[in-house]
Motif scaffolding. Sequence first.
Motif: not given
Length: 153
Positions: A64-70, A89-92, A107-112, A132-138
Motif C-alpha cells: 500500500h503506497a500513498l503517492v503525492f503528485v505535484t 489505472i486499476p491499482e489506484v 492511494r495505490v495497491l500492488t502485490a509488492d 514530481r511524484l513522492t511516494t510514502t509507504l503505509v
Amino acid sequence: MDAIDRKILAALQEDGRLTVTELAARVGLSVSPCHRRLRELERSGIIRGYRAIVDPEAVGLPFHALVFVTMLQEDRATLLGFEKAVAEIPEVVQAQRLFGDPDYLLRVLTADLAAYQRLEDDRLASLPGIQRLTTTLVMKHIVDSRPVLGPAR
C-alpha cells in the motif's frame, strides 16, 4: 436527517447485508417505517450504494503506497487529462485533488515493491502534467473504513 436515520446509517455501515426486518429491529422501528426511511436515504443520495469491503492482502495486494503528485502545469486541460488517465489505472484505488501542495493524493495497491516500481515507471511517471511524484509507504492501518454519520442536530 434525525437520530433514527443516523441509527439506520450506523447499522448499515456495520453490516450492509441486514434485511429490512433486522434493520428495523436494531433501530427500534416497525418494518414499514424503517423501509420508507431506508428508501428515502437511498433516493436522496445519502446512501450512495452497497459493497463488500475486501481485504487487499487476502487478494494478493498487500503493498500500500500513498503517492503525492505535484503538477507542473495546472491548466484545465492538463488537470482533466491527468484525472482521466489516473481513473484508468486499476491499482489506484483512491485519488483526491488537494488544495495547496501537493496537488493530488493517490492511494495505490500492488502485490509488492517491484510491482509498484513497474507501475510508477510505466504508468504514473508518464501521466500528463506531472512535475514530481513522492511516494510514502503505509506501515500500518490505524483507522480504516470508519462509519460516516455526520453531525447530530
